[in-house]
Design a protein around this motif. Structure first.
Motif, PDB file in Angstrom:
ATOM      1  N   LEU A  90       0.900  -1.139  -0.191  1.00 32.44           N
ATOM      2  CA  LEU A  90      -0.120  -0.172   0.059  1.00 32.44           C
ATOM      3  C   LEU A  90       1.084   1.243  -0.606  1.00 32.44           C
ATOM      4  CD1 LEU A  90      -2.547  -1.573   2.208  1.00 32.44           C
ATOM      5  CD2 LEU A  90      -3.114  -0.462  -0.035  1.00 32.44           C
ATOM      6  N   GLY A  91       1.903   1.327  -0.949  1.00 24.75           N
ATOM      7  CA  GLY A  91       2.481   2.479  -1.308  1.00 24.75           C
ATOM      8  C   GLY A  91       2.132   3.405  -1.700  1.00 24.75           C
ATOM      9  N   LEU A  93       1.962   3.865  -5.451  1.00 29.26           N
ATOM     10  CA  LEU A  93       1.050   2.954  -6.390  1.00 29.26           C
ATOM     11  C   LEU A  93      -0.112   2.571  -5.737  1.00 29.26           C
ATOM     12  CD1 LEU A  93       1.048   3.448  -9.513  1.00 29.26           C
ATOM     13  CD2 LEU A  93       2.049   0.964  -9.446  1.00 29.26           C
ATOM     14  N   GLY A  94      -0.049   1.467  -4.522  1.00 21.48           N
ATOM     15  CA  GLY A  94      -1.154   0.677  -4.158  1.00 21.48           C
ATOM     16  C   GLY A  94      -2.558   1.356  -3.854  1.00 21.48           C
ATOM     17  N   ILE A 116       3.898  -4.855   5.112  1.00 23.06           N
ATOM     18  CA  ILE A 116       4.817  -5.099   5.464  1.00 23.06           C
ATOM     19  C   ILE A 116       4.866  -3.957   7.066  1.00 23.06           C
ATOM     20  CG2 ILE A 116       7.392  -4.992   4.678  1.00 23.06           C
ATOM     21  CD1 ILE A 116       7.681  -7.236   5.202  1.00 23.06           C
ATOM     22  N   LYS A 120       1.639   0.784   8.282  1.00 24.40           N
ATOM     23  CA  LYS A 120       0.202   0.719   7.655  1.00 24.40           C
ATOM     24  C   LYS A 120      -0.869  -0.204   8.157  1.00 24.40           C
ATOM     25  CE  LYS A 120       2.275   2.657   2.931  1.00 24.40           C
ATOM     26  NZ  LYS A 120       4.247   2.778   3.489  1.00 24.40           N
ATOM     27  N   ILE A 133       1.465  -8.556   5.726  1.00 28.46           N
ATOM     28  CA  ILE A 133       2.573 -10.344   4.931  1.00 28.46           C
ATOM     29  C   ILE A 133       2.081 -11.279   5.425  1.00 28.46           C
ATOM     30  CG2 ILE A 133       4.158  -9.048   5.092  1.00 28.46           C
ATOM     31  CD1 ILE A 133       2.392  -9.998   2.029  1.00 28.46           C
ATOM     32  N   THR A 151       2.416  -4.173  -6.058  1.00 30.56           N
ATOM     33  CA  THR A 151       2.511  -2.979  -5.359  1.00 30.56           C
ATOM     34  C   THR A 151       3.728  -3.104  -4.623  1.00 30.56           C
ATOM     35  OG1 THR A 151       0.208  -2.420  -4.773  1.00 30.56           O
ATOM     36  CG2 THR A 151       0.733  -2.162  -6.806  1.00 30.56           C
ATOM     37  N   VAL A 152       4.323  -4.007  -4.916  1.00 32.54           N
ATOM     38  CA  VAL A 152       5.274  -3.456  -3.441  1.00 32.54           C
ATOM     39  C   VAL A 152       6.360  -3.444  -4.132  1.00 32.54           C
ATOM     40  CG1 VAL A 152       4.283  -5.610  -2.200  1.00 32.54           C
ATOM     41  CG2 VAL A 152       6.014  -6.327  -4.211  1.00 32.54           C
ATOM     42  N   ALA A 154      10.110  -3.806  -6.193  1.00 33.56           N
ATOM     43  CA  ALA A 154      10.476  -4.251  -6.941  1.00 33.56           C
ATOM     44  C   ALA A 154      11.582  -6.007  -6.992  1.00 33.56           C
ATOM     45  CB  ALA A 154      11.829  -4.034  -8.168  1.00 33.56           C
ATOM     46  N   VAL A 160       7.472 -11.909  -2.298  1.00 38.58           N
ATOM     47  CA  VAL A 160       5.896 -12.096  -2.577  1.00 38.58           C
ATOM     48  C   VAL A 160       4.965 -12.642  -3.425  1.00 38.58           C
ATOM     49  CG1 VAL A 160       3.979 -10.159  -2.350  1.00 38.58           C
ATOM     50  CG2 VAL A 160       5.723  -9.552  -1.499  1.00 38.58           C
ATOM     51  N   PHE A 175       2.860  -4.822 -11.081  1.00 39.21           N
ATOM     52  CA  PHE A 175       3.984  -3.494 -11.075  1.00 39.21           C
ATOM     53  C   PHE A 175       4.663  -3.508 -11.169  1.00 39.21           C
ATOM     54  CE2 PHE A 175      -0.882  -2.787 -10.680  1.00 39.21           C
ATOM     55  CZ  PHE A 175      -1.328  -1.935 -11.338  1.00 39.21           C
ATOM     56  N   PRO A 177       8.474  -4.275 -12.085  1.00 34.30           N
ATOM     57  CA  PRO A 177       9.493  -3.743 -12.994  1.00 34.30           C
ATOM     58  C   PRO A 177      10.792  -5.140 -12.734  1.00 34.30           C
ATOM     59  CG  PRO A 177      10.589  -2.306 -12.033  1.00 34.30           C
ATOM     60  CD  PRO A 177       9.513  -2.589 -11.187  1.00 34.30           C
ATOM     61  N   PHE A 193       5.623   0.369 -17.311  1.00 34.89           N
ATOM     62  CA  PHE A 193       5.621   1.079 -17.329  1.00 34.89           C
ATOM     63  C   PHE A 193       6.716   1.933 -18.008  1.00 34.89           C
ATOM     64  CE2 PHE A 193       2.778   3.296 -13.662  1.00 34.89           C
ATOM     65  CZ  PHE A 193       2.346   2.271 -13.788  1.00 34.89           C
TER      66      PHE A 193
ATOM     67  N   ALA B  96       2.684  10.406  -9.232  1.00 40.57           N
ATOM     68  CA  ALA B  96       2.678   9.015  -8.857  1.00 40.57           C
ATOM     69  C   ALA B  96       4.262   8.602  -9.802  1.00 40.57           C
ATOM     70  CB  ALA B  96       2.580   7.772  -8.558  1.00 40.57           C
TER      71      ALA B  96
HETATM   72  N1  LIG Z   1       4.690   4.683  -8.504  1.00 44.30           N
HETATM   73  C1  LIG Z   1       4.820   4.721  -9.283  1.00 44.30           C
HETATM   74  O1  LIG Z   1       4.255   5.628 -10.516  1.00 44.30           O
HETATM   75  C2  LIG Z   1       5.623   3.022  -9.676  1.00 44.30           C
HETATM   76  C3  LIG Z   1       4.914   3.231 -10.997  1.00 44.30           C
HETATM   77  C4  LIG Z   1       5.318   2.196 -11.946  1.00 44.30           C
HETATM   78  C5  LIG Z   1       5.641   1.194 -11.217  1.00 44.30           C
HETATM   79  N2  LIG Z   1       6.082   1.064 -10.090  1.00 44.30           N
HETATM   80  C6  LIG Z   1       6.649  -0.218  -9.040  1.00 44.30           C
HETATM   81  O2  LIG Z   1       5.668  -0.475  -8.401  1.00 44.30           O
HETATM   82  C7  LIG Z   1       5.510  -0.488  -6.949  1.00 44.30           C
HETATM   83  C8  LIG Z   1       5.482  -0.068  -5.758  1.00 44.30           C
HETATM   84  O3  LIG Z   1       5.373   1.598  -6.298  1.00 44.30           O
HETATM   85  P1  LIG Z   1       5.093   2.546  -5.149  1.00 44.30           P
HETATM   86  O4  LIG Z   1       6.100   3.739  -5.765  1.00 44.30           O
HETATM   87  O5  LIG Z   1       4.226   2.291  -4.494  1.00 44.30           O
HETATM   88  O6  LIG Z   1       6.916   2.076  -3.642  1.00 44.30           O
HETATM   89  P2  LIG Z   1       6.319   2.620  -2.315  1.00 44.30           P
HETATM   90  O7  LIG Z   1       8.213   1.635  -1.698  1.00 44.30           O
HETATM   91  O8  LIG Z   1       5.459   4.065  -1.956  1.00 44.30           O
HETATM   92  O9  LIG Z   1       5.023   1.021  -2.183  1.00 44.30           O
HETATM   93  C9  LIG Z   1       5.623   0.207  -0.972  1.00 44.30           C
HETATM   94  C10 LIG Z   1       4.929  -0.515  -0.859  1.00 44.30           C
HETATM   95  O10 LIG Z   1       5.270  -2.439  -0.259  1.00 44.30           O
HETATM   96  C11 LIG Z   1       5.365  -2.370   1.240  1.00 44.30           C
HETATM   97  N3  LIG Z   1       5.806  -3.698   1.020  1.00 44.30           N
HETATM   98  C12 LIG Z   1       7.431  -4.098   1.109  1.00 44.30           C
HETATM   99  N4  LIG Z   1       7.721  -4.506   0.739  1.00 44.30           N
HETATM  100  C13 LIG Z   1       7.133  -5.925   1.592  1.00 44.30           C
HETATM  101  C14 LIG Z   1       6.454  -7.161   1.548  1.00 44.30           C
HETATM  102  N5  LIG Z   1       7.536  -8.338   1.314  1.00 44.30           N
HETATM  103  N6  LIG Z   1       4.982  -7.724   1.869  1.00 44.30           N
HETATM  104  C15 LIG Z   1       4.186  -6.991   1.693  1.00 44.30           C
HETATM  105  N7  LIG Z   1       4.067  -5.141   1.531  1.00 44.30           N
HETATM  106  C16 LIG Z   1       5.458  -5.010   1.349  1.00 44.30           C
HETATM  107  C17 LIG Z   1       6.091  -1.050   2.172  1.00 44.30           C
HETATM  108  O11 LIG Z   1       5.579  -0.732   2.812  1.00 44.30           O
HETATM  109  C18 LIG Z   1       5.250   0.280   0.693  1.00 44.30           C
HETATM  110  O12 LIG Z   1       4.014   0.643   1.008  1.00 44.30           O
HETATM  111  C19 LIG Z   1       7.332  -0.924  -7.407  1.00 44.30           C
HETATM  112  O13 LIG Z   1       7.611  -1.879  -7.788  1.00 44.30           O
HETATM  113  C20 LIG Z   1       7.639  -0.262  -8.193  1.00 44.30           C
HETATM  114  O14 LIG Z   1       8.572  -0.057  -9.344  1.00 44.30           O
HETATM  115  C21 LIG Z   1       5.299   2.139  -9.353  1.00 44.30           C
END
Ligand SMILES: NC(=O)c1ccc[n+]([C@@H]2O[C@H](COP(=O)([O-])OP(=O)(O)OC[C@H]3O[C@@H](n4cnc5c(N)ncnc54)[C@H](O)[C@@H]3O)[C@@H](O)[C@H]2O)c1
Ligand SMILES: NC(=O)c1ccc[n+]([C@@H]2O[C@H](COP(=O)([O-])OP(=O)(O)OC[C@H]3O[C@@H](n4cnc5c(N)ncnc54)[C@H](O)[C@@H]3O)[C@@H](O)[C@H]2O)c1
Lengths: 206, 206
Positions: A90-91, A93-94, A116, A120, A133, A151-152, A154, A160, A175, A177, A193, B96
DNA sequence: CCCTTGCTGTGAATGATTTCACGGTGTGAA
DNA sequence: TTCACACCGTGAAATCATTCACAGCAAGGG
């Protein structure tokens, strides 16, 4: 009935449905294959082939009856009951994805979310509790969840994914890469993306 | 040189490059086609074909030289100078995406952003000024921008697309769940979350 | 030095997907 | 009623993409 419908046909059928819903909302009752084709960037013959595959049919004079067609496509694409979906991570993107999907897909509902980060978990996000998780393995099977949105970061994606597969998930929208390794029978759709941007960059020069 | 490389090959080449960069960072100097294949979910023959298309070559005993291959692929995929990209619509997703791309693609830089909301224009976002959408027609040509990322509401997407096309944009990465109509020669890549989710939902049951 | 091995590069075969093309049909106009 | 038209359904053809399969070659072992 369903001899075999290719992945590409399934994607197009989903597109047709979205267009048909719009068309229906703006009052269309019948549509020709070429109307559907221009609205979805394909050819009339392609539309007819796809619709043939799910054995819907139109009439030569009026074309396809929108409401009937919608019923056929939905009957083909959708599960008999709404499917429940887990969202992992839930970052930025999530949360955006979660907000976006709320109410948008009547037959696909995000019912479980996982993270995790203790900041959150144990909180409601969009009215839905976020679990740790490590509860994934227990909760997914008991909720009958077979799909997940990933959406965790990479670096965590494969770990996961392995948990998801063990938890019985058979479809993943990823999502991150990275290439995910999954056993046969598990479907992975990666929303990449970077690759899309690079592809567009390439063809913007061609 | 470049007789014709299909869109699918371009996508795969982009994937190969990403994997090669990782591999290089972890010390690989030579790789076989099947190494690249398993890391990108394709076949060794496919990798060799794709690399043949851009006339890179390996040796039978060691395989492909990673650094050379990276150079070939980048020479093929990338423009001679970094390409500049416009981002339209600085809402949830737009911000984002912007944050995500910063620093990630050395040869693709988001250098102009646009919005229609006065609360967003005239402000720096990620150190980049956000312009009013009506300046698009002037600014894109003067900055030599040929690509755009579109994160505006679906209802606005076609209107903005028309402006982009008039402003000389030839490649669009579209996040709105709509079909965009563009003249031939303009490449559109739609990132369609809904269609992907529905497709994964379908195959998670197959 | 020669044989074995396992790779690349690529023509040919195969497979998948899309398009063509046309018979059959319902509709509306004369 | 009759004709012309435009569209659907679909077999066949064409196009596009992937895989097969093998010649040729470099390296390592005996
Ligand atoms: N932000 C974007 O616009 C964007 C665009 C394309 C791709 N992505 C991809 O999407 C993914 C998430 O991006 P983001 O910007 O939201 O990152 P972020 O760091 O904001 O969010 C990641 C979330 O995953 C959680 N997390 C980490 N490890 C975990 C685990 N083992 N189990 C469960 N949850 C876990 C973190 O606590 C965090 O809340 C990445 O892989 C990124 O490459 C993001
Ligand atoms: N949020 C998501 O996770 C998500 C997921 C998939 C697709 N999308 C799509 O992405 C697009 C944006 O989503 P969002 O959640 O960021 O929406 P949003 O409403 O948060 O952002 C839209 C932005 O576009 C700006 N805008 C509106 N009209 C404009 C115009 N004519 N010119 C320039 N800017 C204009 C608005 O001021 C706003 O800043 C939508 O089409 C949505 O369907 C979003």
């Amino acid at each position: 009935m369903s001899v075999h419908v290719s992945e590409r046909s399934v994607r197009r059928l989903s597109l047709y449905r979205r267009f048909l819903l719009h068309a229906q909302a703006s009052g269309s009752c019948y549509l020709f294959s070429h109307d559907i084709a221009t609205a979805t960037r394909t050819s009339a013959a392609q539309v007819r082939r796809d619709l043939m595959a799910i054995s819907s049919s139109g009439t030569a004079s009026r074309g396809y009856h929108v409401a009937d067609l919608l019923k056929s496509i939905s009957h083909f694409l959708d599960a008999p009951a709404p499917q429940h979906v887990a969202l992992i991570g839930l970052g930025n993107l999530g949360r955006a994805v979660f907000a976006y999907f709320v109410g948008r897909h009547p037959n696909l509902r995000i019912t479980l979310t996982f993270d995790i980060d203790p900041a959150k978990t144990c909180r409601l996000i969009n009215g839905c509790p976020c679990h740790n998780i490590h509860e994934l393995n227990d909760l997914c099977p008991t909720h009958g969840i077979r799909m997940a949105i990933l959406t965790v970061p990479a670096t965590e994606a494969q770990t996961v994914t392995d948990m998801l597969v063990r938890g019985g998930i058979r479809g993943i929208v990823n999502f991150a890469p990275v290439t995910l390794y999954v056993p046969v029978g598990v479907f992975v759709e990666t929303m990449d993306f970077s690759i899309s941007l690079e592809t567009a960059a390439f063809f913007s020069r061609a």
